[in-house]
Design an enzyme around this catalytic site. Structure first.
Site, mmCIF file in Angstrom:
data_model
loop_
_atom_site.group_PDB
_atom_site.id
_atom_site.type_symbol
_atom_site.label_atom_id
_atom_site.label_comp_id
_atom_site.label_asym_id
_atom_site.label_seq_id
_atom_site.Cartn_x
_atom_site.Cartn_y
_atom_site.Cartn_z
ATOM 1 N N SER A 142 0.872 -1.180 0.000
ATOM 2 C CA SER A 142 0.000 0.000 0.000
ATOM 3 C C SER A 142 0.907 1.227 0.000
ATOM 4 C CB SER A 142 -0.879 -0.011 1.253
ATOM 5 O OG SER A 142 -1.853 1.002 1.187
ATOM 6 N N TYR A 155 -0.379 0.234 10.554
ATOM 7 C CA TYR A 155 -0.679 -0.254 9.195
ATOM 8 C C TYR A 155 0.423 0.185 8.235
ATOM 9 C CZ TYR A 155 -3.196 -0.866 4.753
ATOM 10 O OH TYR A 155 -3.559 -1.236 3.476
HETATM 11 N N1 NAP Z 1 -8.735 -0.898 -0.138
HETATM 12 C C1 NAP Z 1 -7.677 -0.099 -0.125
HETATM 13 O O1 NAP Z 1 -7.795 1.145 -0.159
HETATM 14 C C2 NAP Z 1 -6.304 -0.710 -0.115
HETATM 15 C C3 NAP Z 1 -5.242 0.114 -0.479
HETATM 16 C C4 NAP Z 1 -3.965 -0.404 -0.467
HETATM 17 C C5 NAP Z 1 -3.761 -1.713 -0.112
HETATM 18 N N2 NAP Z 1 -4.821 -2.496 0.256
HETATM 19 C C6 NAP Z 1 -4.514 -3.872 0.662
HETATM 20 O O2 NAP Z 1 -5.254 -4.762 -0.154
HETATM 21 C C7 NAP Z 1 -5.404 -5.994 0.534
HETATM 22 C C8 NAP Z 1 -6.851 -6.451 0.410
HETATM 23 O O3 NAP Z 1 -7.676 -5.530 1.086
HETATM 24 P P1 NAP Z 1 -9.099 -5.051 0.533
HETATM 25 O O4 NAP Z 1 -9.024 -3.603 0.376
HETATM 26 O O5 NAP Z 1 -9.511 -5.892 -0.591
HETATM 27 O O6 NAP Z 1 -9.995 -5.305 1.831
HETATM 28 P P2 NAP Z 1 -11.153 -6.334 2.172
HETATM 29 O O7 NAP Z 1 -12.235 -6.276 1.155
HETATM 30 O O8 NAP Z 1 -11.484 -6.074 3.586
HETATM 31 O O9 NAP Z 1 -10.449 -7.748 2.009
HETATM 32 C C9 NAP Z 1 -9.554 -8.247 2.959
HETATM 33 C C10 NAP Z 1 -9.408 -9.734 2.721
HETATM 34 O O10 NAP Z 1 -8.457 -10.243 3.668
HETATM 35 C C11 NAP Z 1 -9.047 -11.349 4.332
HETATM 36 N N3 NAP Z 1 -8.604 -11.434 5.712
HETATM 37 C C12 NAP Z 1 -8.601 -10.471 6.649
HETATM 38 N N4 NAP Z 1 -8.208 -10.965 7.834
HETATM 39 C C13 NAP Z 1 -7.939 -12.282 7.623
HETATM 40 C C14 NAP Z 1 -7.536 -13.344 8.469
HETATM 41 N N5 NAP Z 1 -7.311 -13.172 9.777
HETATM 42 N N6 NAP Z 1 -7.372 -14.572 7.928
HETATM 43 C C15 NAP Z 1 -7.633 -14.790 6.611
HETATM 44 N N7 NAP Z 1 -8.035 -13.815 5.762
HETATM 45 C C16 NAP Z 1 -8.193 -12.585 6.280
HETATM 46 C C17 NAP Z 1 -10.547 -11.089 4.289
HETATM 47 O O11 NAP Z 1 -11.258 -12.312 4.360
HETATM 48 P P3 NAP Z 1 -12.132 -12.831 5.609
HETATM 49 O O12 NAP Z 1 -12.600 -11.640 6.368
HETATM 50 O O13 NAP Z 1 -13.220 -13.637 4.977
HETATM 51 O O14 NAP Z 1 -11.181 -13.680 6.392
HETATM 52 C C18 NAP Z 1 -10.716 -10.480 2.916
HETATM 53 O O15 NAP Z 1 -10.851 -11.488 1.954
HETATM 54 C C19 NAP Z 1 -4.935 -5.756 1.962
HETATM 55 O O16 NAP Z 1 -3.625 -6.276 2.108
HETATM 56 C C20 NAP Z 1 -4.911 -4.248 2.063
HETATM 57 O O17 NAP Z 1 -3.979 -3.786 3.010
HETATM 58 C C21 NAP Z 1 -6.074 -2.029 0.256
#
Ligand code: NAP
Length: 264
Positions: A142, A155
């Site tokens: 990120s 984070y």
């Molecule tokens: N959205 C943004 O603005 C953004 C920006 C930069 C980077 N990112 C990164 O992108 C990645 C995905 O995030 P997202 O934005 O797509 O958010 P999201 O929709 O909340 O997805 C997060 C995913 O991680 C899984 N997860 C969380 N805790 C977990 C655990 N304890 N064990 C197994 N799986 C787990 C969740 O699945 P379950 O809850 O079903 O376990 C879900 O599938 C992350 O690494 C985040 O830091 C996001």
């Protein structure tokens, strides 16, 4: 005539957001999938959609990547499945707010999922990738990796780790055909903002990328040969200068003596 070897992508955090969208890309290219997350219903639904749409085999693995047992369960998979040639380390959590206001358990979870699980799963995959001299690891970081946000200190630290760890692996693996890519998105419209002090509707819409657009850009960056993909950054020279400045700073630190300003 020999059959085309199977190719499988293991995607963590595939139950929503970036991971769920990312999983469609290898499936559309005919690769089988192993989808990992805690929410079984979401994974099963996606698995059945992808199987119907693309005729690929999709296995779901319900695992909590904040626990040692959950990480070990997933880390065992590459050892017994040599068709895996892509690992997308996407599962991640965020904790927004002043660090002192965040419960210690939430900090532990953040470190465990964003750092420990990502590291252990990449090590688990690398054994087979190096033995076969092929395979790709995609680590989702990120942009706070290079600019800590005061509302997200821990984070930011975890994402700085993802970037530096990935850079280190790239240097280690430079003589192999194994690829490691860091993807550093800025804001992406996903559930990660739900229930936080910064819900999506409080972020200017023009600063937030559509999740499918992000997931179109990330593999395109890989195809372009990028080690670090910054999907929302137009001027890539900024990255080059940042990377060069880090190299120069490191080189300047290799003196063995205190700098003159300390009067030592
Ligand atoms: N959205 C943004 O603005 C953004 C920006 C930069 C980077 N990112 C990164 O992108 C990645 C995905 O995030 P997202 O934005 O797509 O958010 P999201 O929709 O909340 O997805 C997060 C995913 O991680 C899984 N997860 C969380 N805790 C977990 C655990 N304890 N064990 C197994 N799986 C787990 C969740 O699945 P379950 O809850 O079903 O376990 C879900 O599938 C992350 O690494 C985040 O830091 C996001």
């Amino acid at each position: 005539m020999s059959a085309t070897p199977r190719s499988t992508a293991l995607v963590t955090g595939a139950s929503s957001g970036i991971g769920a969208s990312y999983a469609k890309r290898p499936a559309a290219r005919g690769h089988d999938l192993i989808l990992v997350a805690r929410r079984a219903d979401r994974l099963e639904k996606l698995a059945s959609e992808l199987t119907s749409a693309f005729g690929v085999t999709v296995r779901t693995v319900i695992a909590d990547l904040s626990s040692d047992a959950g990480v070990a369960q997933v880390a065992d998979i590459p050892a017994s499945d040599n068709s895996i040639d892509m690992l997308v380390n996407n599962a991640g959590v965020s904790c927004l707010g002043a660090t002192m206001d965040i419960a210690p358990e939430a900090i532990d979870t953040l470190l465990a999922v964003n750092i420990i699980a990502l590291t252990r799963l990449s090590c688990a995959a690398l054994g087979g990738f190096l033995a076969r001299n092929r395979g790709t690891i995609v680590n989702i970081g990120s942009v706070p990796a290079f600019k800590a946000l005061p509302s997200a200190s821990v984070y930011s630290g975890t994402k700085a780790y993802v970037l530096l760890y990935t850079r280190g692996l790239q240097a280690e693996l430079k003589d192999s055909a194994v690829r490691v890519q860091a993807v550093l998105p800025a804001g992406v419209a996903t559930e990660i903002y739900d229930g936080t002090i910064l819900p999506l509707d409080q972020i200017p819409a023009e600063l937030v990328m559509d999740v499918d657009a992000l997931v179109d850009a990330a593999p395109a960056g890989l195809d372009r040969g990028e080690d670090v993909t910054l999907p929302s950054v137009s001027d890539l020279d900024l990255w080059t200068r940042f990377d060069d400045a880090q190299e120069a700073l490191f080189a300047a630190s290799q003196t063995g003596t205190p700098a003159p300003r300390y009067g030592v």
